[in-house]
Scaffold this motif. Structure first.
Motif, mmCIF file in Angstrom:
data_model
loop_
_atom_site.group_PDB
_atom_site.id
_atom_site.type_symbol
_atom_site.label_atom_id
_atom_site.label_comp_id
_atom_site.label_asym_id
_atom_site.label_seq_id
_atom_site.Cartn_x
_atom_site.Cartn_y
_atom_site.Cartn_z
ATOM 1 N N GLN A 1 -34.346 -58.714 22.742
ATOM 2 C CA GLN A 1 -33.633 -58.201 21.591
ATOM 3 C C GLN A 1 -32.149 -58.020 21.885
ATOM 4 O OE1 GLN A 1 -36.403 -54.770 21.109
ATOM 5 N NE2 GLN A 1 -36.334 -55.410 18.972
ATOM 6 N N LEU B 1 -28.317 -53.212 15.625
ATOM 7 C CA LEU B 1 -28.655 -51.806 15.787
ATOM 8 C C LEU B 1 -27.598 -51.046 16.573
ATOM 9 C CD1 LEU B 1 -32.360 -52.388 16.831
ATOM 10 C CD2 LEU B 1 -31.532 -51.750 14.573
ATOM 11 N N ALA B 2 -27.099 -51.684 17.618
ATOM 12 C CA ALA B 2 -26.205 -50.959 18.515
ATOM 13 C C ALA B 2 -25.441 -51.950 19.380
ATOM 14 C CB ALA B 2 -27.012 -50.009 19.403
ATOM 15 N N ILE B 3 -24.331 -51.484 19.919
ATOM 16 C CA ILE B 3 -23.556 -52.245 20.886
ATOM 17 C C ILE B 3 -23.915 -51.710 22.269
ATOM 18 C CG2 ILE B 3 -21.210 -52.757 21.686
ATOM 19 C CD1 ILE B 3 -20.282 -52.487 18.787
ATOM 20 N N ARG C 1 -25.638 -45.895 27.670
ATOM 21 C CA ARG C 1 -24.971 -47.184 27.544
ATOM 22 C C ARG C 1 -25.068 -47.801 26.148
ATOM 23 N NH1 ARG C 1 -27.825 -50.997 30.903
ATOM 24 N NH2 ARG C 1 -26.482 -52.363 29.709
ATOM 25 N N ILE C 2 -25.869 -47.224 25.232
ATOM 26 C CA ILE C 2 -26.047 -47.815 23.905
ATOM 27 C C ILE C 2 -25.212 -47.056 22.884
ATOM 28 C CG2 ILE C 2 -27.706 -48.663 22.221
ATOM 29 C CD1 ILE C 2 -29.933 -48.224 24.179
ATOM 30 N N ARG C 3 -24.364 -47.765 22.127
ATOM 31 C CA ARG C 3 -23.554 -47.138 21.096
ATOM 32 C C ARG C 3 -24.068 -47.609 19.730
ATOM 33 N NH1 ARG C 3 -18.476 -48.771 19.075
ATOM 34 N NH2 ARG C 3 -18.216 -50.249 20.765
ATOM 35 N N PRO C 4 -24.819 -46.769 19.000
ATOM 36 C CA PRO C 4 -25.413 -47.218 17.730
ATOM 37 C C PRO C 4 -24.355 -47.415 16.649
ATOM 38 C CG PRO C 4 -25.953 -44.912 18.146
ATOM 39 C CD PRO C 4 -25.210 -45.392 19.350
ATOM 40 N N LEU C 5 -24.637 -48.325 15.731
ATOM 41 C CA LEU C 5 -23.733 -48.631 14.623
ATOM 42 C C LEU C 5 -24.103 -47.816 13.389
ATOM 43 C CD1 LEU C 5 -23.353 -52.537 14.712
ATOM 44 C CD2 LEU C 5 -21.744 -50.826 15.546
ATOM 45 N N ARG D 1 -27.009 -45.056 12.489
ATOM 46 C CA ARG D 1 -28.157 -45.155 13.387
ATOM 47 C C ARG D 1 -28.080 -44.128 14.518
ATOM 48 N NH1 ARG D 1 -28.046 -50.684 11.864
ATOM 49 N NH2 ARG D 1 -30.021 -51.306 10.910
ATOM 50 N N GLU E 1 -25.753 -35.594 10.759
ATOM 51 C CA GLU E 1 -26.180 -34.200 10.827
ATOM 52 C C GLU E 1 -26.780 -33.851 12.191
ATOM 53 O OE1 GLU E 1 -25.812 -32.248 8.221
ATOM 54 O OE2 GLU E 1 -25.533 -33.623 6.546
ATOM 55 N N VAL E 2 -27.152 -34.857 12.959
ATOM 56 C CA VAL E 2 -27.763 -34.592 14.265
ATOM 57 C C VAL E 2 -26.733 -34.861 15.355
ATOM 58 C CG1 VAL E 2 -30.095 -35.116 13.480
ATOM 59 C CG2 VAL E 2 -28.693 -36.950 14.458
ATOM 60 N N THR F 1 -36.800 -49.145 15.478
ATOM 61 C CA THR F 1 -37.094 -50.279 16.340
ATOM 62 C C THR F 1 -37.103 -49.782 17.775
ATOM 63 O OG1 THR F 1 -35.901 -51.698 14.819
ATOM 64 C CG2 THR F 1 -36.254 -52.572 17.019
ATOM 65 N N GLU F 2 -38.117 -50.196 18.528
ATOM 66 C CA GLU F 2 -38.164 -49.779 19.922
ATOM 67 C C GLU F 2 -37.396 -50.770 20.788
ATOM 68 O OE1 GLU F 2 -42.109 -48.784 21.254
ATOM 69 O OE2 GLU F 2 -42.595 -47.982 19.280
ATOM 70 N N VAL F 3 -36.587 -50.266 21.679
ATOM 71 C CA VAL F 3 -35.871 -51.141 22.607
ATOM 72 C C VAL F 3 -36.090 -50.623 24.026
ATOM 73 C CG1 VAL F 3 -34.103 -51.798 20.937
ATOM 74 C CG2 VAL F 3 -33.726 -49.802 22.365
ATOM 75 N N MET G 1 -34.316 -50.399 27.712
ATOM 76 C CA MET G 1 -33.040 -50.507 28.439
ATOM 77 C C MET G 1 -33.212 -49.891 29.810
ATOM 78 S SD MET G 1 -30.313 -51.674 26.609
ATOM 79 C CE MET G 1 -28.988 -50.780 27.435
ATOM 80 N N ILE H 1 -34.420 -46.838 18.087
ATOM 81 C CA ILE H 1 -33.188 -46.767 17.305
ATOM 82 C C ILE H 1 -33.602 -46.713 15.845
ATOM 83 C CG2 ILE H 1 -30.989 -47.864 16.740
ATOM 84 C CD1 ILE H 1 -31.027 -49.271 19.392
ATOM 85 N N ARG I 1 -32.494 -45.052 11.626
ATOM 86 C CA ARG I 1 -31.456 -44.487 10.778
ATOM 87 C C ARG I 1 -31.635 -42.972 10.704
ATOM 88 N NH1 ARG I 1 -28.849 -48.384 8.081
ATOM 89 N NH2 ARG I 1 -29.809 -50.438 8.145
#
Lengths: 94, 94, 94, 94, 94, 94, 94
Positions: E36, E90-92, F2-6, F9, F57-58, F72-74, F76, F83, F85
């Protein structure tokens, strides 16, 4: 009535009617298909529902026709009611 | 008529017509597929329906064509009617 | 034409064409798959439809291509027509 | 071209390409899965489509990639075309 | 890159990674489930897409995570790419 | 992280809890149904998402309840994250 | 209560009632169909949810009727709760 519906919801109670078929046979309430006529028991306040202004057009005591599969059936004090949105009421029977 | 439709709803009654096929055979009403032509029996007031302003274009007595699967059938005083939204009426037959 | 469509609806009549395949065999109208070409027979007034302003782009006599599964077929005076929304018309054939 | 698409629709013609697989075998057009590359043959005027202003971004002659299942296939003069909405065009190939 | 995506679309190329499982076994790229993670190859101009202003947040070279079932796979010059909407990213990964 | 959500999300990590049932039996994490409690690991910037202004809000470190089938499960660095919404987060556990 | 719902969400706890059927037989809670009556345990702040301003109409302690299939069930401290949107609450029982 003890139930106060929220938003544009309406509480109705089905009217189980005896009916004479064209051939003259009387069908008692339970032998027929689910009736679609009902009496309005309680009416929500309307207002902004799902972002749209809703004005309530029915009032307690109105006889109405409704979509057979609309709404949710609830049992209160041994009686069955249906709670549905006003938009699922098709017409008022006069 | 005893039914007063709400919002943009219209009450129609199907017109069961006898029809002569191309080969000349007459098919009586009940032997044909469900007819799509109907007469308007009652018209709702229109107004704001689902957040949109609806102007009623049909009037009582109009002959109309409608989507065969649209609306809800109701029985009143032994007669069958269909209650549908004006948007399910395809055309007026003149 | 006796049918007056409502809103953004259009009445079309399919054009059943004979066609020569690449190999040179002529397929008469009934042996082919349902044709998608049609002639416009009547055009609704447009206006505000489902909350959006619709301007009618087709006119009576236009040859058009339409989505094969769009619209509703109606029979009038022994002829078959299709009533569909203008948005289901893909293109005008010139 | 004889077809004039309405609204935000675009007429494209698939490009059937010969392709050499990694192992060096040439697959002629018909043996491969349906190609997704096409040439733009005609472009609708855009404008207000379904209540939203659409500006056409593709022009006749552009090579484009499109969603394989998008649009409607039509046959004109023995040639096969696909008519789809501009939004179903994924990218322009330069 | 030869593909210029339209609107809010993004072209990405999957990164097939070797991975060491917790038990220490190395799974080469092809033996694992579809990865992914991907690299951004081309970014559309954004702008008004489906009536909404979209600002592009990713840029060429970004490593991103995306919904496994999102987008359309295309093959160009023997390489496989996925074209999807920015909203399916989803994310960078930094 | 390391993950920056868009956009709206949020990246969460499930909390696998040991639980004592009413009858007193301890169910270790893997024997139970998928837990719905999680810790927030990273939060997107919010802003205009799908044409609507979203305020986050979180915040990182919050314990939250979420819809079991949302997101969605990722994987890493050998760890599993979800991840989703912000709207799929039901409540904050205090 | 330890759960703080987000947006227009409400935490409710089902009321399992003993009921006497018309024939006089008492059905204990577990032998009946899932009850639809519940008590409100916690109420979200409302505000702009999915682009629409939502005002919360229920408060902690209210007895409510809700759609049987609405919401998500969660277990906290050995107790079962349902978290649903206020719009899935049909009526307040007085």
């Amino acid at each position: 009535m003890r139930i106060r519906p929220l938003g544009d919801r309406v509480v109705i109670k089905r009217i189980e009617a005896e009916e004479t078929t064209k051939s003259g046979i009387v069908l008692p309430g339970t032998a027929k298909e689910k009736p679609q006529e009902a009496e309005v028991m309680a009416v929500g306040p309307g207002g902004v529902v799902d972002g749209k202004e809703i004005k309530m057009e029915v009032k307690v005591g109105d006889k109405v026709l409704f979509s057979k599969y609309a709404g949710t059936e609830v049992k209160m004090d041994g009686e069955e009611y249906t709670i549905l949105r006003q938009d699922d009421i098709l017409a008022i029977v006069e």
